[in-house]
Design an enzyme around this catalytic site. Sequence first.
Site, PDB file in Angstrom:
ATOM      1  N   GLU A  33      44.897  36.321  57.421  1.00  0.00           N
ATOM      2  CA  GLU A  33      43.613  35.741  57.133  1.00  0.00           C
ATOM      3  C   GLU A  33      43.384  34.657  58.437  1.00  0.00           C
ATOM      4  OE1 GLU A  33      40.802  33.523  53.950  1.00  0.00           O
ATOM      5  OE2 GLU A  33      42.887  33.967  53.219  1.00  0.00           O
TER       6      GLU A  33
ATOM      7  N   CYS B 211      39.602  34.728  51.382  1.00  0.00           N
ATOM      8  CA  CYS B 211      38.257  34.036  51.173  1.00  0.00           C
ATOM      9  C   CYS B 211      37.173  34.176  52.455  1.00  0.00           C
ATOM     10  CB  CYS B 211      38.386  32.444  50.900  1.00  0.00           C
ATOM     11  SG  CYS B 211      39.100  32.046  49.221  1.00  0.00           S
TER      12      CYS B 211
ATOM     13  N   ASN C  98      37.628  40.247  46.670  1.00  0.00           N
ATOM     14  CA  ASN C  98      38.661  39.192  46.780  1.00  0.00           C
ATOM     15  C   ASN C  98      38.468  38.186  45.803  1.00  0.00           C
ATOM     16  OD1 ASN C  98      41.109  38.111  48.142  1.00  0.00           O
ATOM     17  ND2 ASN C  98      39.605  36.572  48.347  1.00  0.00           N
ATOM     18  N   GLU C  99      39.573  38.166  44.800  1.00  0.00           N
ATOM     19  CA  GLU C  99      39.387  37.058  43.953  1.00  0.00           C
ATOM     20  C   GLU C  99      38.055  36.625  43.159  1.00  0.00           C
ATOM     21  OE1 GLU C  99      41.188  33.664  45.748  1.00  0.00           O
ATOM     22  OE2 GLU C  99      43.221  34.680  46.062  1.00  0.00           O
TER      23      GLU C  99
END
Length: 826
Positions: free
Chosen positions: A58, A248, A380-381
């Site tokens: 990331e 993120c 994602n999350e």
Amino acid sequence: MSRTTRRRLGLSASAVLLAATALPAPAHAEGTTDYTITVDPAARGPEIGKAMYGVFFEDINRAADGGLYAELVQNRSFEYSADDNGSYTPLTAWTVSGTARVVDDAGRLNDRNRDYLALDAGSAVTNTGYNTGIAVQDGKRYDFSVWARAEAGSALTVTLQDSGGTLATARRITVKKNGWARYRASLTATRTSTTGRLTVAADAATGLDMVSLFPRDTYRHEPNGLREDLAEKVAALHPGFVRFPGGCLVNTGSMQDYSEASGWQRKRSYQWKDTVGPVETRATNANFWGYNQSYGLGYYEYFRFAEDIGAMPLPVVPALVTGCGQNQAVADDALLERHVQDTLDLIEFANGPASSKWGKVRAGMGHPKPFHLTHIEVGNEENLPDEFFARFQRFRAAVRAKYPNIRVISNSGPDDAGSVFDRAWKLNRDAKVDMVDEHYYNSPQWFLRNNDRYDSYDRSGPKVFLGEYASQGNTFGNGLAEAAYMTGLERNADVVELASYAPLFANEDYVQWRPDLVWFDNHASWGSANYEVQKLFMTNVGDRVVPSTATGTPGLDRPVTGAVGLSTWNTSAAYDDVRVTAADGRTLLSDDFSGDTAQWTHTGTGNWAVQDGRYVQTDDTAENTMVQAGDAGWHDYDLHVKATKRSGKEGFLVAFGVKDTGSYYWWNLGGWNNTRSAVEQAVDGGKSTLVSKDGSIDTGRAYDIDIKVRGRQVTLYLDGQEWGRFTDDKPAEPFRQVVTRDAKTGELIVKVVNAQSAAARTAIDLGTDRVASRARVTTLAAAPDAVNTETSTAVAPRTSTLTGVARTFTYTFPANSVTFLRIKRK
């Protein structure tokens, strides 16, 4: 990884492992403990896939620009903006000698590269690079390029210097009298420096854009390539997959379309089509982690890198439900369909023939053959499981219809447990999803206690992709806890199909998150202690688990002990009527705050004072403001507190079992931006969640909080109603093992983690008739607080040969060690 998780950790890289609650086997005078390992080679354990262990990249901690992406010029296209970071301007990292101005007009290089520098005659511009400057090595070649235009022609002089003088012979470039064109030159360093500065001077008015300097020696000498030492450290892991680009980055920012009318949206979400094609036509964008990203390292480069290191590419695309603290579901159906189509186009870009629309783009970038994409992750999350899953199903249905052989991966939110996790898993199981991505960042204690996490998972349900995990520190103690946990991942390889530590990189001068696997500056890189653990496991996997058992630590029977505490996090709160009563009815503490606060010790941040008969913390921006009272030896007691939130983002925290500032339990009511309440345990500064529920705390309302501690069982009451309970009786097991078979070499690989300060004298029964008498041994051993740095490698593997190996033999595993024995079966 989740921003709320990062904020919650509040840890430095020196958080260490001290398994305080473990009860090791009886110690002998010589400082050893006795264990046994029994191997059953006739039993058939689960197969381990070739791609089980991988890496997660990331763009956090400047992992891309200034890191893995080899470009040495910072802000090369003058696109930095205060929208990206409040301290930025288009001339960040540049200084002008003479006169120049950044221009955004119709004369720009292209519509997505909007700013350019108009440099007046006789003026120059100098770039500072990253960290301390531009790093060069004596004798190495560096490729300079620039897009330039001049109405009447111009000559550019390119120099590379530091405070000591010239670093390379200056080059002169003639700019022709026409529109934008790319000009190149080669510079050879005449000495080594880490503080270089690149200067471009013009003898006539000239427009400049995409000012670039690349080392000639990129990884595998690829154009627009990767920094060699960083790429080689990833390659040395032999990862089975590369997950990219986040994290993120994927599900934050605007999901909207690019618009000719509005121009480039600086807070646009990370979308793959923005990152391919000629580098000068790719946009720059705001990075979720607080800086600018150039997209010079894009999806093509990720695919190419995965191929170069023999890893499976695993891209992640946004599901149109934002995460990482934003928690919004995009309701535009047409926009959702566009993103679904973008995902189909991504698969075509990776796998389609060169004659297809997106396969042609790939071929035009230099790779006519497909990249053989087999897995793709959506989202994602996300903290909104129902909203996410409704959209996920649209993606999955479309991919299945057109590309039935592609596995589409879902996720379970940002935590290892709780209502979001449970709901997400139910939706995934009911829909028979192929694979579910789990993320968690917990204390070393949690990893030592939860080796059996996947033992009870449904063998016929979705597979687990452990896409992000770490134990909140870069000491060898952290690596030991992770190694112990990895033995459980391998033992459950029929459930856990993929796993990757996270995050991968950190530039030591630009850190948004720690811990990290590989650290670097502008001229050097070093693997953390965790990196050495990952490398040992990833290069000695084996292809099948051989069932084995080992003696272990008995369950905990000591009671939960400790003082009590009050705290807040980004909130102002008032407390009153604190009472602690022993199980036999004795009053241990009583304070209605009608007098002073002599019974309390302030150990955290914030501002505490008695106001109107209540103990008030007034700073609603301070984190972990704890005050403590009582005795660390207290046990079997009832704690009553009346708490009121006054202002701020969250609720309040009531602590019990407080041993010191880094070891305690607390009931966090209204945490995570007032969306959830949980009991967290801190051990030596590292936190993990024991029980969690959704819910918020009202401002101005007084809550009655009661906590009943009996032995190792804790029951919690909110306004007289039982909120939850837990029994904290699992030991932090310091001795773990797993055995695998390497069919290619005919070896048993006995992997043992001894995460305690005593050596582990171990009787090993291999359960097989004949084995070679010599074995290869690889050992990582160091003090728990040892860390690797640029100048010191305290944690590094040692190899040796063990003689006297037989069907049964004894081996003493060093204190604080990870040991792999490779034993040839005859």
